[in-house]
Design an enzyme around this catalytic site. Structure first.
Site, PDB file in Angstrom:
ATOM      1  CG  HIS A  32      -1.975   1.070   1.165  1.00  0.00           C
ATOM      2  ND1 HIS A  32      -1.705   2.389   1.434  1.00  0.00           N
ATOM      3  CD2 HIS A  32      -3.311   1.021   0.872  1.00  0.00           C
ATOM      4  CE1 HIS A  32      -2.811   3.107   1.316  1.00  0.00           C
ATOM      5  NE2 HIS A  32      -3.799   2.304   0.981  1.00  0.00           N
ATOM      6  NE  ARG A  33       4.703   2.916  -2.917  1.00  0.00           N
ATOM      7  CZ  ARG A  33       5.367   3.672  -3.780  1.00  0.00           C
ATOM      8  NH1 ARG A  33       6.682   3.766  -3.686  1.00  0.00           N
ATOM      9  NH2 ARG A  33       4.734   4.339  -4.718  1.00  0.00           N
ATOM     10  CG  ASP A  34      -0.330   7.408   1.516  1.00  0.00           C
ATOM     11  OD1 ASP A  34       0.339   7.886   2.457  1.00  0.00           O
ATOM     12  OD2 ASP A  34      -1.130   8.068   0.839  1.00  0.00           O
ATOM     13  CB  ILE A  35      -0.868   2.490   6.260  1.00  0.00           C
ATOM     14  CG1 ILE A  35      -0.667   1.299   5.326  1.00  0.00           C
ATOM     15  CG2 ILE A  35      -1.916   2.181   7.323  1.00  0.00           C
ATOM     16  CD1 ILE A  35      -1.900   0.805   4.659  1.00  0.00           C
ATOM     17  CG  ASN A  39      -5.139   6.935   2.550  1.00  0.00           C
ATOM     18  OD1 ASN A  39      -5.886   7.792   2.104  1.00  0.00           O
ATOM     19  ND2 ASN A  39      -3.866   6.865   2.212  1.00  0.00           N
TER      20      ASN A  39
END
Length: 202
Positions: A32-35, A39
């Protein structure tokens, strides 16, 4: 809302929800890289869901076969929210699935402590903070009504060095941590467990 600090039970439930989401996307070779909180959405039944895959990456067959568990799926530019970003993304190093676990740990830290482990105005300042010190929740820092198991769980997720991070080898390391020993994963998956946090839709 209004700087509310969540309870340990609410945090535990959120983590169990998000771990099942991460387990699913990781099985499908997605990082995912953008927790981050923005989000994560909450359904009317109080269950938490992961959204916004704009900067997620798919692992290549070459990445999946690497013995050192590190993948080259990291852009040459920095994307995402710095405060929740794993150091290896911030420093543009090779990454693995555990970057998502680091971010989850930061959210848990914020839920427990009411603040972020690393916070500064710009990326260079945050980099300096990360390089200078490994943030850890000490025994005397644990808020009242939170357990030492919760602190240990968070401390192991927010490790700066990926190979020291809980979940570096596999997600089962996380699911078998003592803080999650009471979780009935099947009931969570089937939404049969009553959420301790029901949003007020009015």
């Amino acid at each position: 809302k209004n700087n509310k600090i969540f309870t340990e039970n609410e945090c535990n439930f959120m983590v169990s929800n998000l771990l099942l989401a991460l387990e699913y996307i990781h099985i499908n070779n997605i990082i995912h890289r953008d927790i981050k909180p923005e989000n994560i959405v909450i359904g009317k039944n109080g269950y938490f869901y992961l959204t916004d895959f704009d900067i997620s990456v798919n692992l290549t067959d070459e990445d999946k076969n690497k013995k050192n568990n590190n993948h080259s799926s990291n852009n040459n530019y920095i994307v995402g929210s710095l405060e929740y970003m794993a150091p290896e993304i911030m420093f543009q190093e090779k990454i693995n699935l555990s970057v998502d676990y680091f971010s989850l740990g930061v959210i848990c830290y914020e839920m427990m402590m009411g603040k972020l482990p690393y916070f500064a105005k710009g990326i260079e300042d945050i980099k300096k903070l990360v390089m200078a010190n490994q943030v850890i929740i000490k025994k005397f820092d644990i808020p009242q009504a939170w357990s030492s198991e919760a602190a240990d769980f968070i401390n192991k997720l927010i490790q700066r060095k990926p190979y020291k991070r809980l979940g570096y080898n596999n997600i089962e390391e996380i699911k078998h941590h003592p803080w999650l020993k009471e979780v009935d994963w099947k009931k969570i998956y089937l939404h049969e467990f009553k959420s301790p946090f029901i949003p007020d839709l009015n």
